[in-house]
Design an enzyme around this catalytic site. Sequence first.
Site: not given
Length: 461
Positions: A26, A157-158, A279, A285, A287, A292
């Site tokens: 280890s 909401t939702h 991109s 693009k 991003n 993410e």
Amino acid sequence: MDDSATLWHGRFGGDPADALRALNDSLPFDRRMFREDIAGSRAHATMLAAVGLITGEERDALCAALDTVEAEMAGGAFVAAPGDEDIHTAVERRVTEITPAGAKLHTGRSRNDQVAADLRLWTRSALDDVARAVLGVQRTLLSRATDAGEARLPGYTHLQQAQPVLLAHHLLAHGWALARDVERLAEARGRADVSPLGAGALAGSSLPLDPERTAAELGFASVFENSLDAVADRDFVVDALYALAVLGVHLSRVGEELVVWSSSEFGFVELDDAYATGSSMMPQKKNPDVAELARAKAGRLIGHLTGLLATLKGLPLAYAKDLQEDKEPLFDAVDTTLLTLSALDGLLSTARFNTGRMADAAASPYSSATDMAEWLVGRGTPFREAHAAVGELVRRSLAGEGSLAELAAADDRLGPEAAALLEPGASATRRNTRGAGGPEAVAAQLERFRERIETDAARLG
Ligand code: ARG
């Protein structure tokens, strides 16, 4: 066989197989606990001298050798030997090369209590580091919320527009979730803050050890109660991984909102170029990769938690080598969390909020329908009736009979005063009960949030 090759060579007739070494060793990952291992050995040597198991000179020789090894390891001068299967073996082997007193260092100790102590020390300080990094993000949210003033956006909401709230309110919602993370990290730290030293391999010792003394030397808050439990217990790692997984889930929710908000459909936020990517094919693009990845890392953190629980499940008492599998998930979880916090902090501090777009989205009169119903309640109408009355106007407006404001103004229960609630921005200012999304409530909340950060920061030092 080179009889210095392993710590346990005495009983063995041949060399370990390469595959065993590769699987078993280890050191490649537990070397990052070298400071904790050396601190533990210093405390152990000090205790051994205090109870008369080694002399004062031997203690001093051990401590000096430990200083040397620490400097070698910190400076990259340390050379691992083939038999150094883990950090404990490596340190003890090198100390023994430096001083003959090294042969006494392992008196009354096993790697089983030693590794538990090292990992507890490491966890304690890693959780403090994570908590400090969380406070950094909270400070960013606080400053962005303060700067946001009375900017408003739809609350959802939702993921459907619900009621307008201040942008500050929305940002602080994430801030309070992080405040619970700081609390959870402190609780996990408390779980780690128990010394297992003195438990030995599993049963304690026939030597006159003083576990309280070692614990005090290392600043542990308390001492183990049961030697079997002390070497078998990895709850503190599970607690730490749980705290990190929940924190990861919170960061994933921040990430998801930034992904949504930065879409052209929402356009609520423009990410700084330094925290966005392009991109390879589509020139236009921009991003939100940081957001993410903040969203994605939660999966990995949850995996570490469930993975370790699966490793622990069904293990017999006390120590088994399975427990060596506690370290990599913990180290990776801490590294992943610190990295995510730092990138997300940068993303949040540099993002430009498009408060015009937010205000436009919040201007829909329908999102003030509840305020109109509450206005009726203020004049004695039971809420259910008020809800039905306003709901009917919404239905008629959606059917094309007129704007909600026109219909409200013409309604004999409502009239122009109630219709004025539908003016853009009017309703967002009206909710000012404790914790609500209006300006007065948010001002008080900002103050409490600031105090909370200061208290937590003071505790973390
Ligand atoms: N490297 C081991 C671990 O991480 C240290 C303890 C080894 N103990 C033993 N009896 N083999 O768990």
